[in-house]
Enzyme design. Structure first.
Site, PDB file in Angstrom:
ATOM      1  N   GLY A 169       0.820  -1.199   0.000  1.00  0.00           N
ATOM      2  CA  GLY A 169       0.000   0.000   0.000  1.00  0.00           C
ATOM      3  C   GLY A 169       0.860   1.256   0.000  1.00  0.00           C
ATOM      4  O   GLY A 169       2.054   1.224   0.307  1.00  0.00           O
ATOM      5  N   CYS A 170       0.244   2.393  -0.336  1.00  0.00           N
ATOM      6  CA  CYS A 170       1.000   3.643  -0.474  1.00  0.00           C
ATOM      7  C   CYS A 170       1.499   4.154   0.874  1.00  0.00           C
ATOM      8  O   CYS A 170       2.697   4.439   1.034  1.00  0.00           O
ATOM      9  CB  CYS A 170       0.153   4.686  -1.189  1.00  0.00           C
ATOM     10  SG  CYS A 170      -1.491   4.961  -0.494  1.00  0.00           S
ATOM     11  N   PHE A 171       0.600   4.281   1.861  1.00  0.00           N
ATOM     12  CA  PHE A 171       1.044   4.677   3.194  1.00  0.00           C
ATOM     13  C   PHE A 171       2.038   3.651   3.753  1.00  0.00           C
ATOM     14  O   PHE A 171       3.036   4.004   4.371  1.00  0.00           O
ATOM     15  CB  PHE A 171      -0.151   4.790   4.154  1.00  0.00           C
ATOM     16  CG  PHE A 171      -0.730   6.171   4.270  1.00  0.00           C
ATOM     17  CD1 PHE A 171       0.074   7.276   4.481  1.00  0.00           C
ATOM     18  CD2 PHE A 171      -2.103   6.358   4.191  1.00  0.00           C
ATOM     19  CE1 PHE A 171      -0.476   8.547   4.600  1.00  0.00           C
ATOM     20  CE2 PHE A 171      -2.658   7.628   4.303  1.00  0.00           C
ATOM     21  CZ  PHE A 171      -1.845   8.726   4.505  1.00  0.00           C
TER      22      PHE A 171
END
Length: 346
Positions: A155-157
């Site tokens: 995921g990005c975070f």
């Protein structure tokens, strides 16, 4: 595409529609943000031919009619079909929909899969029938990625925050609770309209969401435990919605006995040989990484607090760029192929 619909499986020897390369790639869910970014990279990738771009809702339309930034770059059209004459398949569908797609469509084990959803990221969910998914963070699992058949793209975070913490975990130095504030652009919410993604709400505005219980905390904790077994410190994570479109800017701090010089060297040594992650003690700003596959890390010490800034483009290193980076590793290409992208400084 709707996961309630089964994509028609066909096997053809049709000529490639884009690229000039050594492998053939397909994209499922090509009309969204992450699908569009993978398209933008692959139409210029030296080692890839684009076999098809699937979108049930946009089938028959030119890609550039949806992703208008690609006008003049490709004459590809969206299709509703799945061609199995490919080497790698990118799943750019929503969370929960990747598993549904694989349940509805028989993808041969000879095709490598790179999934951008969260469906296979956690170890307890990493197997599907005969397929095993490796967690695709190159700065953590590069060697495993090289031999992987299937990848669960982070995921990005999760990417942004892990890269801010991995060097400490690798030395067993995460021994106090970690405090994190991070702001993401509106593209992090995906293309579907929601009250908090409308321009009139987002512009000149700021808000928090999913305080202390963001869904990416599971994969972050899993990776930290991989490097520092038994890690059980609190990750106090406050995510913010920013009034910009792209990027994540995270500030992280914790108690540490390291000096600034020791911490800086620790980070530089850990990321030596990783071409997209760069460490500095200088002040950094988000525009330096937006539109690139880079991560910038700033390491500073204030009294007994070690302070790290980590920032990236949520759609590239946080999603599609990292997916292509994983593809490069899986097929033995230059890790940077197709990803030498320049930031827009002004």
């Amino acid at each position: 595409m709707s996961m309630s619909e089964t994509v028609k499986n066909i096997s053809t020897q049709s000529p490639p529609l884009g690229g000039r390369g050594a492998i053939r790639a397909g994209i499922i869910g090509g009309a969204g943000y992450t699908g569009g970014e993978i398209l933008r990279i692959l139409v210029n990738h030296p080692n890839v031919d684009l076999a098809f771009v699937n979108s049930t809702s946009k089938a028959g339309n030119y890609v550039y009619e949806v992703h208008t930034d690609l006008f003049g770059d490709t004459d590809l059209k969206f299709t509703s079909e799945l061609t199995t004459d490919i080497d790698v398949l990118f799943l750019c569908v929503g969370h929960g929909d990747a598993r549904k797609f694989l349940e509805a469509n028989e993808v041969p084990d000879t095709i490598k899969i790179i999934d951008l959803s969260q469906d296979f990221r956690l170890s307890e969910n990493s197997k599907f029938k005969s397929k095993n998914f490796v967690y695709g963070l190159p700065e953590l699992n590069r060697e495993s990625i090289k031999s992987a058949e299937n990848i669960a793209n982070p995921g990005c975070f999760a990417t942004c925050l892990q890269l801010g913490l991995l060097p400490l975990a690798a030395k067993g130095l995460l021994n106090s609770e970690v405090h994190i504030s991070a702001t993401t652009g509106s593209t992090g919410a995906g293309q579907s309209l929601a009250a908090t993604s409308h321009f009139t709400w987002r512009n000149d505005n700021l808000s928090v969401y999913k305080v202390f219980n963001h869904q990416h905390l599971g994969e972050i904790g899993q990776s930290l435990n991989q490097l520092q077994p038994g890690f059980d410190q609190a990750l106090n994570f406050i995510p913010y919605r920013g009034d910009f479109t792209r990027g994540i800017f995270a500030s992280i701090y914790m108690d540490s006995a390291l000096s600034e010089e020791e911490a800086l060297k620790l980070y530089e040594d850990y990321y030596a040989g990783h071409p997209f992650t760069h460490v500095t003690s200088r002040n950094i700003d988000l525009k330096q990484v937006v539109n690139t596959n880079k991560v910038f890390l700033q390491v500073k010490k204030y009294d007994n607090k070690l302070f790290i800034i980590s920032m990236l483009d949520n759609l590239l290193k946080g999603a599609s760029g990292q997916a292509v980076q994983n593809m490069n590793l899986m097929f033995g290409f230059d890790e940077r192929a197709g990803l030498r992208l320049k930031a827009t400084g002004f």
